[in-house]
Design a protein around this motif. Structure first.
Motif, mmCIF file in Angstrom:
data_model
loop_
_atom_site.group_PDB
_atom_site.id
_atom_site.type_symbol
_atom_site.label_atom_id
_atom_site.label_comp_id
_atom_site.label_asym_id
_atom_site.label_seq_id
_atom_site.Cartn_x
_atom_site.Cartn_y
_atom_site.Cartn_z
ATOM 1 N N THR A 19 0.831 -1.203 0.000
ATOM 2 C CA THR A 19 0.000 0.000 0.000
ATOM 3 C C THR A 19 0.861 1.248 0.000
ATOM 4 O O THR A 19 0.576 2.220 -0.703
ATOM 5 N N LEU A 20 1.936 1.247 0.780
ATOM 6 C CA LEU A 20 2.826 2.403 0.807
ATOM 7 C C LEU A 20 3.448 2.647 -0.559
ATOM 8 O O LEU A 20 3.551 3.798 -1.013
ATOM 9 N N ALA A 21 3.858 1.583 -1.250
ATOM 10 C CA ALA A 21 4.445 1.746 -2.585
ATOM 11 C C ALA A 21 3.452 2.390 -3.543
ATOM 12 O O ALA A 21 3.805 3.286 -4.320
ATOM 13 N N LEU A 22 2.195 1.944 -3.504
ATOM 14 C CA LEU A 22 1.172 2.539 -4.364
ATOM 15 C C LEU A 22 0.905 3.987 -3.987
ATOM 16 O O LEU A 22 0.741 4.856 -4.860
ATOM 17 N N ALA A 23 0.841 4.266 -2.677
ATOM 18 C CA ALA A 23 0.567 5.630 -2.222
ATOM 19 C C ALA A 23 1.676 6.582 -2.664
ATOM 20 O O ALA A 23 1.409 7.725 -3.063
ATOM 21 N N LEU A 24 2.921 6.144 -2.609
ATOM 22 C CA LEU A 24 4.019 6.984 -3.076
ATOM 23 C C LEU A 24 3.966 7.179 -4.583
ATOM 24 O O LEU A 24 4.219 8.277 -5.093
ATOM 25 N N ALA A 25 3.634 6.125 -5.323
ATOM 26 C CA ALA A 25 3.556 6.233 -6.781
ATOM 27 C C ALA A 25 2.486 7.229 -7.206
ATOM 28 O O ALA A 25 2.669 7.956 -8.194
ATOM 29 N N ARG A 26 1.371 7.276 -6.482
ATOM 30 C CA ARG A 26 0.311 8.240 -6.816
ATOM 31 C C ARG A 26 0.784 9.669 -6.626
ATOM 32 O O ARG A 26 0.186 10.600 -7.152
ATOM 33 N N GLN A 27 1.879 9.828 -5.869
ATOM 34 C CA GLN A 27 2.449 11.158 -5.644
ATOM 35 C C GLN A 27 3.789 11.316 -6.365
ATOM 36 O O GLN A 27 4.618 12.124 -5.993
ATOM 37 N N GLU A 28 3.965 10.456 -7.401
ATOM 38 C CA GLU A 28 5.105 10.534 -8.310
ATOM 39 C C GLU A 28 6.445 10.315 -7.604
ATOM 40 O O GLU A 28 7.452 10.943 -7.932
ATOM 41 N N VAL A 29 6.440 9.401 -6.648
ATOM 42 C CA VAL A 29 7.671 9.033 -5.946
ATOM 43 C C VAL A 29 7.970 7.573 -6.260
ATOM 44 O O VAL A 29 7.152 6.694 -5.971
ATOM 45 N N PRO A 30 9.118 7.262 -6.835
ATOM 46 C CA PRO A 30 9.452 5.865 -7.142
ATOM 47 C C PRO A 30 9.851 5.103 -5.883
ATOM 48 O O PRO A 30 10.318 5.688 -4.901
ATOM 49 N N SER A 31 9.681 3.799 -5.917
ATOM 50 C CA SER A 31 10.055 2.980 -4.768
ATOM 51 C C SER A 31 10.510 1.605 -5.221
ATOM 52 O O SER A 31 10.188 1.156 -6.326
#
Length: 586
Positions: free
Chosen positions: A15-27
């Motif tokens: 979930t954290l990975a998806l939440a960061l991606a929605r804010q244009e942050v790679p993980s």
């Protein structure tokens, strides 16, 4: 900037990975397993309304088909209705622990009150009615909104949905069979080493440990994890059968066929799709082995007791033993390393849900990491520190409430010592945890947050106190479409919502240039962080022309009467832990 390293591929890490991606942050997600989860119907999760909406927003898929929303919660001791709670059966002990002369009420807003002889009483959170007779009566006004039902879903189904969404996300890399064994950090980032067939070094801007109760990240950072071991223990079975309660979860605290002690027979049943049920039996204290014969015996006697006839046909699908621990990490941040989910906290007694809290951790942390990632030189340390201050305080209060209530509920003592001047039933305390209400289960409020906005002359009260999650009202977006407020969350931007009755019947182009809108739009543009301007016909407790400032995770910063650019700017700076203007780059 290097990606964020996420250790652990459970629901919280994914979930954290998806939440960061929605804010244009790679993980990069370091998964020590093969990249898929073993189907286990005895391992399930209960998600509240806000966390269900979070997962649906991130995956783009409704969860209704994947799990079951409870249409009710039934207790076999007495008949009452409290939101999604239904008490059924003979009236047992008086809820005040006395002779039955005292009444009991629960307001629809969650408040409690005392009545006399079952009369009508107002609860602290809304109107309520007394207990009345066992055959009659609902607690709460007739026809009142029952509120959202919790979602019961198998954990492997939940992670499957999250993995499917990540497979479509180019900003996320999942590295399977990658077990962490080393972490080093410096002023510009974090270096992690993994062992296994694909062991290597990874470089990241930050690292978040979502790697569970035995967290390697926590141990490598030498963070203590004190608490209580084996607070409660449950035998668990998943089976396919027909029960008399369609879509209702069931709590039977003192089954008449189990008489060996106050907690010997407590059993919970929760529905899953396709006629499957998860049953949990509270086990007496100790470490007695739960044998297959004991478990099958529990299944048969419980099903027989509920149906009143011979044991109905059933198919046993999965079994297990669930042990509840209560632990809280001393620190949730060590420089560029953070903890979230079970690596930071363990809870689960009295119906509380650890995964639910873990998902709230990710919602709180993601937008703060995104702000720091997009502005690496912007001095975001105070904002990142607020993650631990806010989330640890909420979980600590939840654990403290459970620890205080456990001896009361399990020991069968009266409740007056817990809440002086009021009577609270044991069933109701359990219901709070199971249904996401009160100190046991309600969404956390960051009332004492370091990000709280200062009181201004323009500040006005609304039904949502500052720091609490906002109500999910319909809003008009910038493109003129009608959407739910919750759908605009999690994008990294603040939300500014104007309460303007009547705007819904007019095209946006007609009122965007009228009244206070031009001045408000200019004020929003001048804020020190990206913000989206929305308009709603109404908001609970808000007068027309109220302006709401909302964080990216949906918690209210402030409500102001009219347009006050300076006050709005000050509140925004406070919500970002930035007292001076900052420039945003992405």
């Amino acid at each position: 900037m290097d990606p964020v390293i996420i250790v652990g591929a459970g629901p919280v890490g994914l979930t954290l990975a998806l939440a960061l991606a929605r804010q244009e942050v790679p993980s990069v997600v370091l998964d020590d397993g093969p990249g898929k989860d073993e189907p286990r119907l005895a391992r399930t999760a209960v998600l509240r309304e806000d966390t269900t909406a979070l997962v649906e927003r991130l995956t783009g898929a409704p969860l209704d088909g994947a799990g079951v929303h409870w249409t009710g919660w039934r207790s076999m001791r007495r008949r009452q209705v409290v939101r999604h709670l239904v008490f059924d059966g003979a009236a047992g002990e008086a809820l005040d622990g006395g002779d039955g002369s005292g009444g009991y009420g629960l307001g629809v807003g969650g408040g409690y009150g005392l009545g006399a002889g079952g009369g009508s009483v107002p609860g602290a959170g809304g109107a309520g009615t007394g207990r009345g007779s066992a055959a009659e009566g609902a607690v709460g006004p007739e026809g009142a909104d029952a509120g959202p039902a919790p979602l019961h879903i198998a954990q492997h189904v939940l992670t499957g949905l999250l993995r499917a969404a990540l497979a479509r996300e180019p900003l996320v890399k999942v590295a399977v069979e990658s077990r962490l064994d080393g972490v080093e950090q410096d002023s510009s980032g974090v270096t992690a080493h993994t062992r296994g067939p694909k062991g290597t070094w990874w470089r990241g801007s930050y690292l978040v440990g979502c790697d569970g109760p035995r967290s390697t990240v926590r141990k490598l950072q030498d963070i203590r994890f004190p608490g209580r071991t084996a607070v409660e223990r449950y035998a668990v079975a998943a089976l396919r059968t027909e029960l008399p309660w369609d879509g209702e979860a069931l709590l039977h605290r003192l089954p008449p066929w189990r008489t060996s002690g106050p907690s010997a027979g407590e059993v919970t049943a929760r529905p899953l799709p396709e006629g499957v049920w998860r049953l949990d039996w509270l086990l007496p204290p100790g470490k007695d082995l739960v044998t297959p014969e004991l478990l099958v015996g529990r299944v048969r006697e419980t099903l027989t007791g509920w149906t009143g006839n011979a044991t109905p046909a059933y198919e046993l699908l999965d079994t297990g033993v669930h042990t509840v621990h209560h632990r809280l990490a001393r620190r949730w941040r060590a420089g560029r390393v953070f903890l979230a989910g079970d690596s930071a906290h363990l809870l689960g007694a009295l119906g509380t849900q650890g995964l639910d809290e873990g998902l709230r951790d990710t919602d709180n942390l993601a937008w703060k990491l995104a702000a720091a990632w997009h502005q690496p030189q912007g001095g975001r340390d105070a904002l990142l520190d607020s993650y631990q201050e806010e989330r640890r305080a909420v979980v600590s209060a939840r654990l403290r409430a459970a620890d205080q209530m456990l001896p009361v509920v399990r020991g069968g003592r009266g409740l007056r010592s817990y809440v002086p001047g009021s009577a609270r039933g044991h069933d109701t305390l359990l219901a709070e945890g199971h249904l996401g209400q009160g100190p046991l289960g309600g969404p956390g409020t960051y009332a004492e947050s370091p990000l709280a906005a200062p009181e201004e002359e323009a500040t006005v009260p609304v039904a949502t106190p500052p720091g609490a999650p906002v109500a999910d009202v319909t809003v008009t977006a910038e493109d003129g479409t009608f959407v739910r407020l919750r759908d605009r969350l999690g994008r990294g931007a603040l939300l500014v919502v104007l309460v303007a009755p009547g705007t819904g019947v007019w095209a946006r182009r007609h009122w965007m240039s009228a009244g206070i809108m031009p001045r408000l739009a200019a004020a929003v543009t001048a804020l020190p962080h990206p913000a989206e301007l929305l308009v709603t016909e109404g908001y609970p407790g808000a007068a027309p022309h109220t302006v709401l400032l909302i964080r990216p995770d949906g918690h209210l910063v402030t409500a102001q009467a009219g347009v006050h650019p300076a006050a709005l700017y000050t509140a925004t700076a406070a919500a970002l832990a930035a007292r001076e203007p900052t420039a945003h780059t992405s």
